[in-house]
Motif scaffolding. Structure first.
Motif, mmCIF file in Angstrom:
data_model
loop_
_atom_site.group_PDB
_atom_site.id
_atom_site.type_symbol
_atom_site.label_atom_id
_atom_site.label_comp_id
_atom_site.label_asym_id
_atom_site.label_seq_id
_atom_site.Cartn_x
_atom_site.Cartn_y
_atom_site.Cartn_z
ATOM 1 N N ARG A 32 0.874 -1.338 -0.067
ATOM 2 C CA ARG A 32 0.023 -0.051 -0.024
ATOM 3 C C ARG A 32 0.853 1.081 0.209
ATOM 4 O O ARG A 32 1.890 1.474 0.835
ATOM 5 C CB ARG A 32 -0.882 0.115 1.130
ATOM 6 C CG ARG A 32 -1.802 1.333 1.333
ATOM 7 C CD ARG A 32 -2.594 1.150 2.579
ATOM 8 N NE ARG A 32 -3.607 0.084 2.608
ATOM 9 C CZ ARG A 32 -4.711 0.038 2.018
ATOM 10 N NH1 ARG A 32 -5.340 1.384 1.644
ATOM 11 N NH2 ARG A 32 -5.684 -0.818 1.818
ATOM 12 N N VAL A 34 0.686 5.539 0.220
ATOM 13 C CA VAL A 34 -0.270 6.381 0.666
ATOM 14 C C VAL A 34 0.113 7.802 0.281
ATOM 15 O O VAL A 34 1.626 8.097 0.872
ATOM 16 C CB VAL A 34 -0.435 6.334 2.232
ATOM 17 C CG1 VAL A 34 -1.534 7.452 2.720
ATOM 18 C CG2 VAL A 34 -1.273 5.029 2.431
ATOM 19 N N THR A 55 -1.771 -1.102 -3.772
ATOM 20 C CA THR A 55 -3.013 -0.259 -3.266
ATOM 21 C C THR A 55 -2.552 1.092 -3.191
ATOM 22 O O THR A 55 -1.839 1.567 -2.407
ATOM 23 C CB THR A 55 -3.699 -0.801 -2.088
ATOM 24 O OG1 THR A 55 -4.171 -2.023 -2.464
ATOM 25 C CG2 THR A 55 -5.069 0.195 -1.956
ATOM 26 N N GLU A 57 -3.567 4.912 -1.919
ATOM 27 C CA GLU A 57 -4.534 5.807 -0.934
ATOM 28 C C GLU A 57 -4.243 6.987 -1.028
ATOM 29 O O GLU A 57 -2.754 7.351 -0.837
ATOM 30 C CB GLU A 57 -4.554 4.883 0.462
ATOM 31 C CG GLU A 57 -5.281 5.747 1.537
ATOM 32 C CD GLU A 57 -4.985 5.146 2.844
ATOM 33 O OE1 GLU A 57 -5.315 5.927 4.056
ATOM 34 O OE2 GLU A 57 -4.600 4.065 2.839
ATOM 35 N N SER A 77 -9.896 10.944 -1.013
ATOM 36 C CA SER A 77 -10.843 11.108 0.089
ATOM 37 C C SER A 77 -10.458 12.468 0.643
ATOM 38 O O SER A 77 -9.256 13.011 0.699
ATOM 39 C CB SER A 77 -10.672 10.040 1.165
ATOM 40 O OG SER A 77 -9.379 9.765 1.833
ATOM 41 N N TRP A 84 -5.281 10.790 10.539
ATOM 42 C CA TRP A 84 -4.894 9.570 9.565
ATOM 43 C C TRP A 84 -4.418 8.448 10.391
ATOM 44 O O TRP A 84 -3.361 8.789 11.136
ATOM 45 C CB TRP A 84 -4.517 10.036 8.311
ATOM 46 C CG TRP A 84 -3.768 8.852 7.416
ATOM 47 C CD1 TRP A 84 -4.835 8.096 6.593
ATOM 48 C CD2 TRP A 84 -2.523 8.021 7.452
ATOM 49 N NE1 TRP A 84 -3.823 7.184 6.123
ATOM 50 C CE2 TRP A 84 -2.706 7.051 6.775
ATOM 51 C CE3 TRP A 84 -1.514 8.194 8.131
ATOM 52 C CZ2 TRP A 84 -1.593 6.293 6.187
ATOM 53 C CZ3 TRP A 84 -0.399 7.503 8.114
ATOM 54 C CH2 TRP A 84 -0.198 6.524 6.982
ATOM 55 N N THR A 90 0.449 -0.878 5.023
ATOM 56 C CA THR A 90 0.877 0.558 4.679
ATOM 57 C C THR A 90 2.503 0.277 4.563
ATOM 58 O O THR A 90 3.119 0.359 5.566
ATOM 59 C CB THR A 90 0.547 1.857 5.370
ATOM 60 O OG1 THR A 90 -0.842 1.732 5.247
ATOM 61 C CG2 THR A 90 1.145 3.047 4.801
#
Length: 253
Positions: A32, A34, A55, A57, A77, A84, A90
């Motif tokens: 992930r 971010v 992924t 984010e 988002s 957060w 992550t």
């Protein structure tokens, strides 16, 4: 209010610190990735290109920026970075030019470092030019008798909004991370009328723009423009040099 179009003025020059930061992340196949403070998403797309199997984010505190990022196909988002929390998978966190807006973000960095899985990377870049004429002259004008009452509630960043590379290195090392920390001053070639004013309109002047109605905002800009022009003279070839100091660190948990 953030204006995505104004923020993208000088997009290539604004992007350079981001790429210098991300180039120091050693993750090969993160699960992930971010992007905290993704802005209009133009730079977030490069994270997807580098790690297509991860992924992705991303989020931002500005509704306008989130809308712009979603228009680029990102599942962005609306978020406050202070709220957060990293998901268990992550492996890379990028925060580019965000934490200068977060008071006492040292505690936030410690919390992230303690919450990320072993081997994860935390990559952060913040501006370190709050004593530069562009910012000092803005604060001086905002504090003048003509403007102080209208801008009394506006918080403008001072030099203590961010720490030094050494201070960040010590903070993250004490949190058990391996740390790569540094600073760079880019000498940016700007062009056009009032180029420094246009540059900071997309970033440092945002709180003032949000506080003033349109007519007063234009008046403030008109008063600030000659002060900036004096501090940043234009060369005969049309170039205005703008020193742009940035502070970086990449910490591996």
């Amino acid at each position: 209010m953030w204006d995505p179009e104004k923020y993208l003025d000088y997009a290539d020059l604004r992007a350079r610190p981001f790429y210098d930061l991300v180039s120091r992340i050693g993750a090969a196949s993160p699960r992930r990735v971010v992007d905290l403070g993704c802005g209009p998403g133009n730079l977030t797309l490069s994270l997807r290109e580098r790690w297509p199997g991860a992924t992705l984010e991303c989020g931002d505190s500005s509704p306008e920026m989130v809308t712009a990022a979603r228009a680029r196909g990102l599942d962005a988002s609306l978020l406050d970075v202070r709220d957060w929390t990293p998901a268990p998978d992550t492996d890379v966190v990028v925060s580019n030019a965000v934490l200068q807006w977060v008071p006492d973000h040292d505690a936030l960095l410690r919390r992230w470092a303690s919450s990320l899985p072993s081997g994860a990377y935390l990559a952060v870049q913040v501006p370190g030019n709050f004593t530069a004429p562009s910012h000092a002259l803005t604060r001086e004008l905002a504090a003048s008798p003509a403007w102080s009452s209208r801008l009394a509630d506006v918080v403008l960043r001072e030099d203590d909004a961010v720490s030094s590379p050494l201070e960040y290195a010590n903070l993250l090392a004490d949190a058990g991370c391996g740390v790569d920390a540094w600073e760079t001053t880019y000498v940016q070639p700007l062009r056009g009328p009032s180029p420094v004013l246009e540059w900071i309109t997309g970033t440092a002047l945002r709180p003032i723009r949000a506080a003033l109605p349109d007519a007063e905002w234009e008046q403030f800009r008109a008063e600030l423009a000659p002060r900036l022009a004096s501090a940043y003279p234009t060369r005969a070839d049309g170039t205005t040099w703008f020193e742009f100091r940035r502070v970086f660190f990449v910490a591996q948990v």
